[in-house]
Design an enzyme around this catalytic site. Structure first.
Site, PDB file in Angstrom:
ATOM      1  N   TYR A 152      -3.246   3.980   2.488  1.00 36.11           N
ATOM      2  CA  TYR A 152      -3.181   4.248   3.928  1.00 36.11           C
ATOM      3  C   TYR A 152      -4.296   5.200   4.359  1.00 36.11           C
ATOM      4  O   TYR A 152      -4.798   5.114   5.484  1.00 36.11           O
ATOM      5  CB  TYR A 152      -1.813   4.829   4.281  1.00 36.11           C
ATOM      6  CG  TYR A 152      -1.640   5.172   5.751  1.00 36.11           C
ATOM      7  CD1 TYR A 152      -1.443   4.174   6.701  1.00 36.11           C
ATOM      8  CD2 TYR A 152      -1.660   6.497   6.185  1.00 36.11           C
ATOM      9  CE1 TYR A 152      -1.291   4.483   8.044  1.00 36.11           C
ATOM     10  CE2 TYR A 152      -1.505   6.817   7.527  1.00 36.11           C
ATOM     11  CZ  TYR A 152      -1.319   5.805   8.457  1.00 36.11           C
ATOM     12  OH  TYR A 152      -1.161   6.119   9.779  1.00 36.11           O
ATOM     13  N   HIS A 200       0.833  -1.202   0.000  1.00 33.97           N
ATOM     14  CA  HIS A 200       0.000   0.000   0.000  1.00 33.97           C
ATOM     15  C   HIS A 200       0.867   1.252   0.000  1.00 33.97           C
ATOM     16  O   HIS A 200       2.020   1.238   0.454  1.00 33.97           O
ATOM     17  CB  HIS A 200      -0.948   0.022   1.207  1.00 33.97           C
ATOM     18  CG  HIS A 200      -0.274   0.405   2.497  1.00 33.97           C
ATOM     19  ND1 HIS A 200      -0.077   1.719   2.868  1.00 33.97           N
ATOM     20  CD2 HIS A 200       0.248  -0.350   3.484  1.00 33.97           C
ATOM     21  CE1 HIS A 200       0.529   1.751   4.048  1.00 33.97           C
ATOM     22  NE2 HIS A 200       0.756   0.515   4.438  1.00 33.97           N
ATOM     23  N   CYS A 201       0.308   2.341  -0.505  1.00 29.44           N
ATOM     24  CA  CYS A 201       0.951   3.659  -0.417  1.00 29.44           C
ATOM     25  C   CYS A 201      -0.039   4.592   0.279  1.00 29.44           C
ATOM     26  O   CYS A 201      -0.827   4.141   1.113  1.00 29.44           O
ATOM     27  CB  CYS A 201       1.378   4.175  -1.792  1.00 29.44           C
ATOM     28  SG  CYS A 201       0.041   4.351  -2.997  1.00 29.44           S
ATOM     29  N   TRP A 202      -0.009   5.881  -0.034  1.00 29.04           N
ATOM     30  CA  TRP A 202      -0.881   6.824   0.661  1.00 29.04           C
ATOM     31  C   TRP A 202      -2.332   6.711   0.197  1.00 29.04           C
ATOM     32  O   TRP A 202      -3.244   6.556   0.991  1.00 29.04           O
ATOM     33  CB  TRP A 202      -0.346   8.241   0.490  1.00 29.04           C
ATOM     34  CG  TRP A 202      -1.303   9.340   0.875  1.00 29.04           C
ATOM     35  CD1 TRP A 202      -1.712  10.374   0.111  1.00 29.04           C
ATOM     36  CD2 TRP A 202      -1.983   9.516   2.142  1.00 29.04           C
ATOM     37  NE1 TRP A 202      -2.598  11.189   0.796  1.00 29.04           N
ATOM     38  CE2 TRP A 202      -2.775  10.679   2.048  1.00 29.04           C
ATOM     39  CE3 TRP A 202      -1.995   8.793   3.326  1.00 29.04           C
ATOM     40  CZ2 TRP A 202      -3.577  11.138   3.092  1.00 29.04           C
ATOM     41  CZ3 TRP A 202      -2.798   9.250   4.380  1.00 29.04           C
ATOM     42  CH2 TRP A 202      -3.567  10.420   4.255  1.00 29.04           C
ATOM     43  N   GLY A 211      -2.293   4.761  -5.160  1.00 27.39           N
ATOM     44  CA  GLY A 211      -2.028   5.277  -6.502  1.00 27.39           C
ATOM     45  C   GLY A 211      -0.763   4.721  -7.126  1.00 27.39           C
ATOM     46  O   GLY A 211      -0.506   3.514  -7.102  1.00 27.39           O
TER      47      GLY A 211
END
Length: 351
Positions: free
Chosen positions: A126, A97-99, A102
């Site tokens: 996140y 996962h990222c923020w 994306g």
């Protein structure tokens, strides 16, 4: 294989048995992250700033090209880091996962999928997790609060209850602080408020199965003020604590004093004096002066007698909360096993 995008509930279920890679920058991860995730940054802090600036000031395409310059040389290292992380398991599954779910997570997910891992990414990243965390504090819980004056060994008694099979959440352990002016002594830095919320939300989540408390009874918590050190409990959850069932473990003053001396008496005088001075305004000038002087004269017992009487008065004012059904249980001393057994017998008699 193909990368699979899943929602937060599925992601967290998978996270119970598979590794989670947080591909945000090191600074983002350090501030707060999904508990038990490991840092696998696509960009360093400086690289992220450069890519972000180009995205805002130039174009998405320019930002992607610069990002690829940073990403290319790291590909082999990223794969090897994941291999190393999974080497103790037979799993080839990795959650990423990222923020916001994306480009950063998409880039690393593509690479790991290409190499042969089974890859899941988090829809919304996140940010979706944080929204989920805040929602957890709005849910109803069957809470059982354990109160008691300072030095009653509430934390240790709850630890025994946990070993007996009860569901217990240690808020002070999550906050890395014991909740008073002396609460940081012997402990390291507290987590960020955001990280504390993440830890608590997952602890609450793991205590429930489809909304039902796992032991079909309650979650034990220690009575706390809303503030634990530098961290504030989320107001909706704290409001539930204030109106939950409340049992008060009444331990004799001298037994509590002995327990306090065995724990806090070992700390350096300078650290203890600094803690005393933090409550000077509420303690009062004379008691502050006497407590410090007793400490300097190595009369630690007299010093802590003053402090314990202060905390007893302070606790007396704060222990009553609207709607709580308070039961006083008098015990002989701070024997964790005996007191946990007494509390468990009381709880079982309520059902």
């Amino acid at each position: 294989m193909a990368v699979k995008r899943v929602n937060i509930e599925t992601f967290l279920q998978l996270a119970q048995t598979h590794a989670v890679a947080d591909v945000r920058s090191p600074a983002e991860f350090l501030h707060a992250h999904i508990p038990n995730a490991f840092s696998l940054p696509l960009f360093s802090n400086e690289e992220r700033a450069i890519v972000g600036t180009n995205y805002k000031q130039k174009s998405r395409q320019d930002a992607i090209k610069i990002g690829l310059d940073f990403f290319g040389p790291k590909m082999k290292t990223i794969v090897e880091l994941v291999e190393e992380k999974l080497q103790t398991t037979t799993s080839k599954t990795i959650l990423v996962h990222c923020w916001r779910g994306g480009m950063r997570s998409a880039a690393i997910a593509w690479l790991l999928d290409l190499y042969g891992f089974e890859v899941y990414t988090l829809e919304g990243g996140y940010k979706a997790f944080r929204n989920w965390v805040l929602q957890q504090f709005e849910l109803p819980y069957n809470l059982q609060i354990l109160g008691g004056y300072t030095g009653s060994a509430k934390t240790e008694t709850l630890a025994v209850l946990k070993k007996m099979g009860e569901t217990v959440i240690d808020l002070e352990a999550l906050a890395n602080h014991k909740g008073s002016a002396f609460g940081s002594l012997g402990l390291g830095k507290q987590p960020s408020a955001e990280m504390f919320e993440n830890l608590l939300a997952l602890a609450l989540f793991s205590s429930n199965v489809k909304g039902e408390i796992r032991d079909t009874s309650c979650i034990w918590l220690e009575s706390e003020s809303q503030r634990i050190g530098n961290i504030n409990l989320a107001t909706p959850f704290f409001n539930q604590m204030k109106t939950a069932r409340y049992v008060f473990m009444d331990v004799p003053f001298n037994e509590r004093l002995k327990f306090i001396l065995s724990g806090y008496g070992k700390f350096e005088k300078g650290d203890l004096i600094n803690a005393i001075l933090r409550i000077k305004k509420r303690l009062g000038g004379l008691d502050t002066k006497n407590a410090v002087n007793f400490l300097l004269e190595d009369n630690v017992e007299a010093c802590f007698t003053i402090l314990l009487k202060y905390y007893d008065k302070y606790y007396e004012k704060s222990k009553l909360a609207d709607g709580q059904l308070i039961k006083n249980i008098t015990v002989l001393d701070t024997n964790f096993i005996n007191n946990a057994t007494t509390l468990l017998a009381w709880k079982n008699a309520q059902h």
